[in-house]
Scaffold this motif. Structure first.
Motif, PDB file in Angstrom:
ATOM      1  N   GLU A 254     -16.845  30.833  18.924  1.00  0.00           N
ATOM      2  CA  GLU A 254     -15.742  30.922  19.881  1.00  0.00           C
ATOM      3  C   GLU A 254     -16.075  32.026  20.884  1.00  0.00           C
ATOM      4  O   GLU A 254     -16.680  33.033  20.522  1.00  0.00           O
ATOM      5  CB  GLU A 254     -14.426  31.281  19.170  1.00  0.00           C
ATOM      6  CG  GLU A 254     -13.823  30.144  18.379  1.00  0.00           C
ATOM      7  CD  GLU A 254     -12.481  30.540  17.738  1.00  0.00           C
ATOM      8  OE1 GLU A 254     -11.996  31.662  17.976  1.00  0.00           O
ATOM      9  OE2 GLU A 254     -11.941  29.709  16.989  1.00  0.00           O
ATOM     10  N   SER A 255     -15.659  31.850  22.138  1.00  0.00           N
ATOM     11  CA  SER A 255     -15.880  32.884  23.159  1.00  0.00           C
ATOM     12  C   SER A 255     -14.659  33.799  23.225  1.00  0.00           C
ATOM     13  O   SER A 255     -13.539  33.327  23.403  1.00  0.00           O
ATOM     14  CB  SER A 255     -16.121  32.232  24.516  1.00  0.00           C
ATOM     15  OG  SER A 255     -17.331  31.507  24.489  1.00  0.00           O
ATOM     16  N   GLY A 299      -9.081  38.924  20.895  1.00  0.00           N
ATOM     17  CA  GLY A 299      -8.725  38.096  19.763  1.00  0.00           C
ATOM     18  C   GLY A 299      -8.245  36.692  20.065  1.00  0.00           C
ATOM     19  O   GLY A 299      -7.662  36.046  19.202  1.00  0.00           O
ATOM     20  N   TYR A 300      -8.440  36.208  21.289  1.00  0.00           N
ATOM     21  CA  TYR A 300      -8.115  34.811  21.602  1.00  0.00           C
ATOM     22  C   TYR A 300      -9.260  34.243  22.426  1.00  0.00           C
ATOM     23  O   TYR A 300      -9.961  34.987  23.114  1.00  0.00           O
ATOM     24  CB  TYR A 300      -6.790  34.717  22.382  1.00  0.00           C
ATOM     25  CG  TYR A 300      -6.685  35.746  23.486  1.00  0.00           C
ATOM     26  CD1 TYR A 300      -7.327  35.552  24.698  1.00  0.00           C
ATOM     27  CD2 TYR A 300      -5.993  36.944  23.286  1.00  0.00           C
ATOM     28  CE1 TYR A 300      -7.282  36.511  25.698  1.00  0.00           C
ATOM     29  CE2 TYR A 300      -5.937  37.907  24.280  1.00  0.00           C
ATOM     30  CZ  TYR A 300      -6.583  37.680  25.475  1.00  0.00           C
ATOM     31  OH  TYR A 300      -6.555  38.647  26.455  1.00  0.00           O
ATOM     32  N   ASN A 301      -9.443  32.928  22.392  1.00  0.00           N
ATOM     33  CA  ASN A 301     -10.521  32.307  23.169  1.00  0.00           C
ATOM     34  C   ASN A 301     -10.342  32.615  24.655  1.00  0.00           C
ATOM     35  O   ASN A 301      -9.252  32.450  25.197  1.00  0.00           O
ATOM     36  CB  ASN A 301     -10.467  30.788  23.025  1.00  0.00           C
ATOM     37  CG  ASN A 301     -10.978  30.323  21.681  1.00  0.00           C
ATOM     38  OD1 ASN A 301     -10.603  30.897  20.656  1.00  0.00           O
ATOM     39  ND2 ASN A 301     -11.817  29.308  21.694  1.00  0.00           N
ATOM     40  N   THR A 302     -11.408  33.056  25.303  1.00  0.00           N
ATOM     41  CA  THR A 302     -11.339  33.260  26.742  1.00  0.00           C
ATOM     42  C   THR A 302     -12.726  33.315  27.355  1.00  0.00           C
ATOM     43  O   THR A 302     -13.692  33.711  26.695  1.00  0.00           O
ATOM     44  CB  THR A 302     -10.576  34.548  27.097  1.00  0.00           C
ATOM     45  OG1 THR A 302     -10.599  34.730  28.513  1.00  0.00           O
ATOM     46  CG2 THR A 302     -11.204  35.763  26.447  1.00  0.00           C
ATOM     47  N   ASN A 308      -6.487  42.082  28.131  1.00  0.00           N
ATOM     48  CA  ASN A 308      -5.073  42.362  28.346  1.00  0.00           C
ATOM     49  C   ASN A 308      -4.695  43.747  27.826  1.00  0.00           C
ATOM     50  O   ASN A 308      -5.473  44.402  27.145  1.00  0.00           O
ATOM     51  CB  ASN A 308      -4.229  41.263  27.686  1.00  0.00           C
ATOM     52  CG  ASN A 308      -4.008  40.090  28.636  1.00  0.00           C
ATOM     53  OD1 ASN A 308      -3.416  40.249  29.702  1.00  0.00           O
ATOM     54  ND2 ASN A 308      -4.511  38.923  28.266  1.00  0.00           N
ATOM     55  N   PRO A 310      -2.452  45.042  25.543  1.00  0.00           N
ATOM     56  CA  PRO A 310      -2.282  45.511  24.160  1.00  0.00           C
ATOM     57  C   PRO A 310      -3.533  46.160  23.573  1.00  0.00           C
ATOM     58  O   PRO A 310      -3.433  47.157  22.852  1.00  0.00           O
ATOM     59  CB  PRO A 310      -1.919  44.224  23.401  1.00  0.00           C
ATOM     60  CG  PRO A 310      -1.250  43.373  24.425  1.00  0.00           C
ATOM     61  CD  PRO A 310      -1.968  43.663  25.715  1.00  0.00           C
ATOM     62  N   PRO A 414     -13.943  33.629  13.210  1.00  0.00           N
ATOM     63  CA  PRO A 414     -14.677  34.279  14.291  1.00  0.00           C
ATOM     64  C   PRO A 414     -13.965  35.476  14.890  1.00  0.00           C
ATOM     65  O   PRO A 414     -14.607  36.370  15.413  1.00  0.00           O
ATOM     66  CB  PRO A 414     -14.810  33.164  15.326  1.00  0.00           C
ATOM     67  CG  PRO A 414     -13.685  32.241  15.036  1.00  0.00           C
ATOM     68  CD  PRO A 414     -13.512  32.278  13.548  1.00  0.00           C
ATOM     69  N   ASN A 415     -12.618  35.511  14.826  1.00  0.00           N
ATOM     70  CA  ASN A 415     -11.932  36.620  15.501  1.00  0.00           C
ATOM     71  C   ASN A 415     -11.863  37.873  14.643  1.00  0.00           C
ATOM     72  O   ASN A 415     -11.235  38.848  15.014  1.00  0.00           O
ATOM     73  CB  ASN A 415     -10.532  36.196  15.959  1.00  0.00           C
ATOM     74  CG  ASN A 415      -9.719  35.594  14.829  1.00  0.00           C
ATOM     75  OD1 ASN A 415     -10.189  35.536  13.696  1.00  0.00           O
ATOM     76  ND2 ASN A 415      -8.522  35.156  15.133  1.00  0.00           N
TER      77      ASN A 415
ATOM     78  N   TYR B  18      -3.256  35.254  16.540  1.00  0.00           N
ATOM     79  CA  TYR B  18      -3.974  34.084  17.060  1.00  0.00           C
ATOM     80  C   TYR B  18      -4.778  33.440  15.955  1.00  0.00           C
ATOM     81  O   TYR B  18      -5.458  34.121  15.186  1.00  0.00           O
ATOM     82  CB  TYR B  18      -4.904  34.544  18.178  1.00  0.00           C
ATOM     83  CG  TYR B  18      -5.726  33.445  18.809  1.00  0.00           C
ATOM     84  CD1 TYR B  18      -5.167  32.615  19.767  1.00  0.00           C
ATOM     85  CD2 TYR B  18      -7.050  33.250  18.447  1.00  0.00           C
ATOM     86  CE1 TYR B  18      -5.911  31.611  20.364  1.00  0.00           C
ATOM     87  CE2 TYR B  18      -7.807  32.249  19.038  1.00  0.00           C
ATOM     88  CZ  TYR B  18      -7.234  31.436  19.992  1.00  0.00           C
ATOM     89  OH  TYR B  18      -7.975  30.452  20.574  1.00  0.00           O
ATOM     90  N   ASN B  47     -14.532  25.015  21.923  1.00  0.00           N
ATOM     91  CA  ASN B  47     -14.658  26.256  22.702  1.00  0.00           C
ATOM     92  C   ASN B  47     -14.749  25.988  24.201  1.00  0.00           C
ATOM     93  O   ASN B  47     -15.687  26.444  24.863  1.00  0.00           O
ATOM     94  CB  ASN B  47     -15.901  27.018  22.213  1.00  0.00           C
ATOM     95  CG  ASN B  47     -15.922  28.460  22.695  1.00  0.00           C
ATOM     96  OD1 ASN B  47     -14.887  29.015  23.045  1.00  0.00           O
ATOM     97  ND2 ASN B  47     -17.095  29.048  22.732  1.00  0.00           N
ATOM     98  N   ARG B  70      -3.224  26.766  27.076  1.00  0.00           N
ATOM     99  CA  ARG B  70      -3.537  27.943  27.894  1.00  0.00           C
ATOM    100  C   ARG B  70      -4.904  27.752  28.517  1.00  0.00           C
ATOM    101  O   ARG B  70      -5.783  27.114  27.934  1.00  0.00           O
ATOM    102  CB  ARG B  70      -3.545  29.174  26.971  1.00  0.00           C
ATOM    103  CG  ARG B  70      -3.735  30.525  27.635  1.00  0.00           C
ATOM    104  CD  ARG B  70      -3.708  31.619  26.573  1.00  0.00           C
ATOM    105  NE  ARG B  70      -4.801  31.428  25.614  1.00  0.00           N
ATOM    106  CZ  ARG B  70      -5.997  31.998  25.735  1.00  0.00           C
ATOM    107  NH1 ARG B  70      -6.243  32.839  26.708  1.00  0.00           N
ATOM    108  NH2 ARG B  70      -6.953  31.740  24.854  1.00  0.00           N
ATOM    109  N   THR B  72      -8.468  29.082  29.377  1.00  0.00           N
ATOM    110  CA  THR B  72      -9.347  30.170  28.943  1.00  0.00           C
ATOM    111  C   THR B  72     -10.069  30.814  30.130  1.00  0.00           C
ATOM    112  O   THR B  72     -10.826  31.753  29.959  1.00  0.00           O
ATOM    113  CB  THR B  72     -10.408  29.669  27.939  1.00  0.00           C
ATOM    114  OG1 THR B  72     -11.171  28.625  28.543  1.00  0.00           O
ATOM    115  CG2 THR B  72      -9.753  29.150  26.674  1.00  0.00           C
TER     116      THR B  72
END
Lengths: 417, 94
Positions: A254-255, A299-302, A308, A310, A414-415, B18, B47, B70, B72
């Protein structure tokens, strides 16, 4: 041109008119022995070692952006070999040894500075775990030492030793760890590869794979046309899933975004790298004096190269908790880079099921320190079709075979890494 | 990021945990599906760069599971549903 103190002196006296561009801007040939997709640190070191150590010079590096513009210029520049597992630690020790000889090897000042890395200990259980890790490090030929409370107080008197939640009991120290000027690593490898005949194509996006009738990969489509190759080596950590999906592959990746921060420049106050794992915070000081620090991934896919708030708050709280003096420094800049977060926290240097296609990625947030060994082992694989002995476990099929390299012992998540 | 919870209204993403790709709802059948199917379910991910459907758990709130759509690339959230409703629509729950 070979760089030396004499050269600097001579150019200083003659108006600095003799410096040449560090690499060429070539047009692509129709075919190469190896095309490397991705001109980041790992791609460039792969090209360098292919040419220098394995005699493969008919090589081209295809890069979408400019050299030094990706994760090689976004990381927090730390080098170390303080891993635990057999699949990892010998590889990272190989990397640290390559760092130690790197500047002489490629004749470029990368400012390798071995000023130690310190991992703080807060409990008896953590001391046991770090003692085990220290022994594993020594077994691979690396250096390590366990500091008691007096030892860490002497090394870092400014820490909050009586922190109510995480009182500091000691530390694991690796004196050979430290920092490196990261973009100079990209430039040094690029220069060394270019000198040996490797074509580096900047601003040349790879847009697809060329397949033959049996499905084998025989080249790449790029912004500058088709380039055919006997072997295509993908090396695009952060965007691995996007590129490999063009070959129809799904990856155990995951990215995610990892943020980094730097303060205004200060006089030298921190001896090396300090990590506060329990509070998700680590810090070092750059040669310009800025405190360079960071913490967890968002901690989220991006794929957005920014995070962000937090995590910004979390990192700053971690810093204030363990090193209260950091509150006197002003934050100058912050940025984000995209990580290939693999399912066990360990990387891939591997063949794929598709003939002609090779893959290097999944570096999580530990790719920078691995740059020399990653390139060396990938070059070894490309030149000989066999894994280098320190990278035999970095296979893409290791989950299917039940052999993950789960450094943290946390499973397929993954996170967490 | 602000997640517009279907029951509670706009909530800070920091209240959530998440989990990942919404495909995790579609767990294979342990009795009839083979190991390859489980391997792909547990380890492989699409992904994507762009629209992504994903599971978020409102741990610091009503403890509901949500399916958030959402981007990415921009972090823009275009749709939020209760995971319960999504799972039922896929025939995963009664």
């Amino acid at each position: 041109m070979k760089y030396s103190a004499w050269q600097v002196f001579k150019e200083g006296l003659t108006g600095n008119k003799g410096w040449k561009p560090v690499w060429r801007e070539p047009e692509p040939k129709a075919e190469y022995d190896v095309v490397i997709v991705g001109g980041g640190g790992h791609g460039l070191s792969t090209a360098y070692y292919l040419a220098k150590e394995f005699g493969v010079t008919n090589v081209c590096v295809v890069e979408k952006g400019w050299l030094g513009g990706g994760n090689i210029g976004r990381n927090t520049t730390i080098i170390r070999s303080n891993y635990l597992l057999e699949g990892n630690q010998p590889f990272y020790e190989k990397s640290l040894k390559l760092w130690e000889g790197l500047e002489q090897d490629f004749n470029y000042n990368a400012m390798v500075s071995q000023r130690s890395i310190i991992n703080l200990i807060h409990s008896d259980a953590q001391r046991d775990a770090f003692a085990r890790r220290a022994n594993a490090m020594r077994l691979s030929g690396a250096d390590s030492e366990i500091l008691d409370k007096a030892g860490i107080m002497k090394a870092c008197p400014f820490l909050d030793f009586d922190n109510a939640r995480f009182p500091i009991q000691g530390a694991l120290r690796q004196k050979r760890g430290g920092t490196v000027r990261h973009d100079a690593v990209a430039w040094g490898y690029a220069r060394g590869a270019d000198e040996r005949g490797v074509d580096i194509l900047q601003n040349c996006e790879m847009t697809g794979f060329i397949r033959d009738k049996d499905g084998a990969v025989v080249g790449v489509e790029t912004a500058k046309g088709q380039i055919r190759a006997k072997k295509v080596a993908v090396c695009v950590a952060g965007s691995s899933s996007r590129v490999m999906s063009m070959a129809g592959m799904r990856l155990p990746i995951e990215s995610h975004v990892l943020q980094a921060f730097v303060s205004e420049g200060l006089k030298p106050i921190i001896p090396g790298v300090i990590t506060f794992g329990a509070g998700h915070f680590y810090v070092s000081q750059s040669d310009k004096g800025g405190l360079v620090f960071g913490g967890d991934i968002d901690g989220y896919n991006t794929y957005a190269q920014r995070g962000n708030l937090p995590v910004v708050e979390d990192v700053c709280e971690g810093g204030m908790a363990i090193m209260p003096m950091i509150g006197r420094a002003r934050l100058l800049r912050m940025w984000g880079g995209i990580m290939d977060m693999s399912m066990d926290g360990s990387p891939f240097i591997t063949k794929t099921d598709i003939p002609g296609l090779y893959f290097n990625g999944g570096w999580c947030y530990g790719g920078f320190k691995a740059t020399p060994a990653s390139g060396y082992c990938y070059a070894h694989l490309l030149a000989t079709d066999r894994m280098h002995e320190v990278a035999t476990q970095f296979r893409l099929d290791r989950f299917r075979r039940g052999l993950p390299i789960d450094e943290k012992g946390q499973g397929a998540q993954p996170n967490l890494h | 990021m602000i997640i517009n919870h279907p029951l509670l209204g706009p909530r800070d993403a920091a209240e959530f945990v998440y989990k990942g790709d919404v495909g995790l709802i579609d767990r294979p059948d342990g009795m009839s599906d083979d190991l390859d199917t489980f391997h792909d379910y547990a380890y492989l991910r699409d992904n994507p760069a762009g629209e992504h459907q994903e599971l978020w758990y409102h741990e610091q709130g009503d403890r509901s599971w949500l399916v958030v759509t959402r981007s990415t690339l921009t972090h823009e959230i275009t749709k939020v549903e209760l995971a319960r409703d999504v799972a039922r629509a896929r025939g995963r729950s009664s």
